[in-house]
Design an enzyme around this catalytic site. Sequence first.
Site, mmCIF file in Angstrom:
data_model
loop_
_atom_site.group_PDB
_atom_site.id
_atom_site.type_symbol
_atom_site.label_atom_id
_atom_site.label_comp_id
_atom_site.label_asym_id
_atom_site.label_seq_id
_atom_site.Cartn_x
_atom_site.Cartn_y
_atom_site.Cartn_z
ATOM 1 N N TRP A 20 76.466 40.121 7.106
ATOM 2 C CA TRP A 20 75.021 40.200 7.208
ATOM 3 C C TRP A 20 74.431 39.604 8.484
ATOM 4 O O TRP A 20 73.237 39.663 8.689
ATOM 5 C CB TRP A 20 74.399 39.515 6.010
ATOM 6 C CG TRP A 20 74.597 40.291 4.751
ATOM 7 C CD1 TRP A 20 75.373 39.938 3.687
ATOM 8 C CD2 TRP A 20 73.994 41.533 4.400
ATOM 9 N NE1 TRP A 20 75.290 40.893 2.703
ATOM 10 C CE2 TRP A 20 74.441 41.882 3.112
ATOM 11 C CE3 TRP A 20 73.117 42.395 5.049
ATOM 12 C CZ2 TRP A 20 74.045 43.043 2.460
ATOM 13 C CZ3 TRP A 20 72.726 43.556 4.415
ATOM 14 C CH2 TRP A 20 73.186 43.875 3.122
ATOM 15 N N HIS A 25 73.679 35.833 5.842
ATOM 16 C CA HIS A 25 74.676 35.014 5.146
ATOM 17 C C HIS A 25 74.087 33.668 4.716
ATOM 18 O O HIS A 25 74.345 33.197 3.601
ATOM 19 C CB HIS A 25 75.898 34.802 6.042
ATOM 20 C CG HIS A 25 76.894 35.911 5.928
ATOM 21 N ND1 HIS A 25 77.600 36.168 4.777
ATOM 22 C CD2 HIS A 25 77.295 36.847 6.819
ATOM 23 C CE1 HIS A 25 78.408 37.199 4.964
ATOM 24 N NE2 HIS A 25 78.230 37.633 6.197
ATOM 25 N N ASP A 64 82.753 33.781 9.869
ATOM 26 C CA ASP A 64 82.539 34.636 11.036
ATOM 27 C C ASP A 64 82.771 33.865 12.332
ATOM 28 O O ASP A 64 83.257 34.423 13.315
ATOM 29 C CB ASP A 64 81.111 35.197 11.035
ATOM 30 C CG ASP A 64 81.000 36.507 10.265
ATOM 31 O OD1 ASP A 64 82.041 37.144 10.010
ATOM 32 O OD2 ASP A 64 79.870 36.886 9.916
ATOM 33 N N ARG A 67 86.707 33.571 13.029
ATOM 34 C CA ARG A 67 87.576 34.749 13.009
ATOM 35 C C ARG A 67 88.080 35.153 14.374
ATOM 36 O O ARG A 67 89.127 35.821 14.495
ATOM 37 C CB ARG A 67 86.859 35.926 12.334
ATOM 38 C CG ARG A 67 85.644 36.403 13.068
ATOM 39 C CD ARG A 67 84.808 37.357 12.235
ATOM 40 N NE ARG A 67 85.538 38.566 11.879
ATOM 41 C CZ ARG A 67 85.018 39.565 11.180
ATOM 42 N NH1 ARG A 67 83.784 39.466 10.730
ATOM 43 N NH2 ARG A 67 85.715 40.634 10.914
ATOM 44 N N HIS A 79 87.321 40.563 5.570
ATOM 45 C CA HIS A 79 85.864 40.642 5.476
ATOM 46 C C HIS A 79 85.376 41.971 4.911
ATOM 47 O O HIS A 79 84.175 42.141 4.724
ATOM 48 C CB HIS A 79 85.234 40.439 6.854
ATOM 49 C CG HIS A 79 85.353 39.039 7.377
ATOM 50 N ND1 HIS A 79 84.262 38.205 7.542
ATOM 51 C CD2 HIS A 79 86.433 38.317 7.775
ATOM 52 C CE1 HIS A 79 84.677 37.045 8.034
ATOM 53 N NE2 HIS A 79 85.997 37.095 8.187
ATOM 54 N N HIS A 135 81.200 33.177 2.112
ATOM 55 C CA HIS A 135 81.002 34.270 3.058
ATOM 56 C C HIS A 135 81.382 35.625 2.474
ATOM 57 O O HIS A 135 80.634 36.609 2.609
ATOM 58 C CB HIS A 135 81.820 34.007 4.318
ATOM 59 C CG HIS A 135 81.537 34.969 5.425
ATOM 60 N ND1 HIS A 135 80.527 34.784 6.335
ATOM 61 C CD2 HIS A 135 82.116 36.159 5.738
ATOM 62 C CE1 HIS A 135 80.501 35.799 7.181
ATOM 63 N NE2 HIS A 135 81.464 36.651 6.844
ATOM 64 N N ASP A 139 79.538 39.210 2.113
ATOM 65 C CA ASP A 139 80.001 40.417 2.789
ATOM 66 C C ASP A 139 80.115 41.627 1.870
ATOM 67 O O ASP A 139 79.813 42.756 2.264
ATOM 68 C CB ASP A 139 81.379 40.180 3.418
ATOM 69 C CG ASP A 139 81.315 39.625 4.832
ATOM 70 O OD1 ASP A 139 80.229 39.669 5.446
ATOM 71 O OD2 ASP A 139 82.357 39.142 5.318
ATOM 72 N N HIS A 145 80.505 47.228 4.717
ATOM 73 C CA HIS A 145 81.721 46.426 4.590
ATOM 74 C C HIS A 145 82.626 46.987 3.499
ATOM 75 O O HIS A 145 83.716 46.467 3.287
ATOM 76 C CB HIS A 145 81.388 44.961 4.299
ATOM 77 C CG HIS A 145 81.197 44.162 5.541
ATOM 78 N ND1 HIS A 145 82.102 43.231 6.003
ATOM 79 C CD2 HIS A 145 80.195 44.173 6.455
ATOM 80 C CE1 HIS A 145 81.665 42.692 7.125
ATOM 81 N NE2 HIS A 145 80.509 43.251 7.423
ATOM 82 N N HIS A 168 76.493 49.873 11.840
ATOM 83 C CA HIS A 168 76.948 48.669 11.144
ATOM 84 C C HIS A 168 76.103 47.458 11.543
ATOM 85 O O HIS A 168 75.632 46.712 10.692
ATOM 86 C CB HIS A 168 78.433 48.395 11.454
ATOM 87 C CG HIS A 168 79.042 47.346 10.585
ATOM 88 N ND1 HIS A 168 79.986 47.616 9.623
ATOM 89 C CD2 HIS A 168 78.825 46.005 10.514
ATOM 90 C CE1 HIS A 168 80.328 46.500 9.007
ATOM 91 N NE2 HIS A 168 79.645 45.501 9.543
ATOM 92 N N ASP A 172 73.842 44.870 9.432
ATOM 93 C CA ASP A 172 74.170 43.438 9.484
ATOM 94 C C ASP A 172 72.958 42.602 9.862
ATOM 95 O O ASP A 172 72.650 41.604 9.203
ATOM 96 C CB ASP A 172 75.260 43.175 10.525
ATOM 97 C CG ASP A 172 76.665 43.419 9.993
ATOM 98 O OD1 ASP A 172 76.816 43.670 8.795
ATOM 99 O OD2 ASP A 172 77.598 43.363 10.809
#
Length: 307
Positions: A20, A25, A64, A67, A79, A135, A139, A145, A168, A172
């Site tokens: 998001w 998030h 996030d 990662r 994710h 998280h 997601d 996702h 995307h 997000d």
Amino acid sequence: MKVELVALGVVSIASGVYGWGASGHQTVGYVAMQFLSPKALEFVQTSLGSTYSHSLGPAATWADEVRSQAAYTWSSVLHYVDAEDDAPDSCSVDESRDCADGRCILTAIANYTSRVVDTSLSDTERQEALKFLDHFVGDIGQPLHVEARAVGGNTISVQCNGATTNLHALWDSGMINRLLPGTYNSSATNWANTLVNRIKSGSYSSLAESWISCSSTTEPARRSVEGDILALLHPRADGTLVCPLVWARDSNSLDCSTVFDYTIGEDLCTSSYYTRNIPLIETQIAKQGFRLAAWLNVLFDGATNLP
């Protein structure tokens, strides 16, 4: 399932995407905080400590943030789940088809659910499990996702407020970043408080119970949140959960009903696409915060304890 998911040799092209966005998030985490039962709340506040202001809100972006680090590149594929359906004509999520290698958001939620209550692990390991759950439950509510088409919309170029982005990223953060300044004074906590009020006594109050019933139009109710977690934590559990799969299918259904329904060339942040979809985004954020609270409450208090 107590073994931590290990590093992966190959990272998918979708590893560059973010759920998001920070505001979305954090809002999921802040919503969840207001529904935690006593033992769940105590664990969350103690585990996260002052580093995260004792709250799921600030901790929600950690997965996030790490990662891209060498030590956590293996986590990128966790994710999302690439639903190999035929969106927007036909939407579906099938764990055996879409997560055949056992490395996706569905198995990640199962793994970290087991780890967060595993007292044989260190406090640091359990905190990490909590941050991943914080998280990933967020997601799984983002429709792209749980969709393989165009790498979850990453390869579809669109316009948002006059700038070029991809579909995307639009879901997000693009539409959220337009919503927050004018409606919530650019504050995730203000947004969360509004969503909580809707759940407790507003437009979501008649819907919230259905969000944690582990049922949907495509998946008959087979297990409550309590039953799902009890089954997972049973000594002979196979690590399979029903509720996250139902939540994934719930999100994935939006890929057929609205996500890909736009006119090429239109600005999706200033057109009817925005006004049609921003209420859905708000609902998805509220759902996942409520579901996260239910999940943690069952783990630590034995029941959802929700209105």
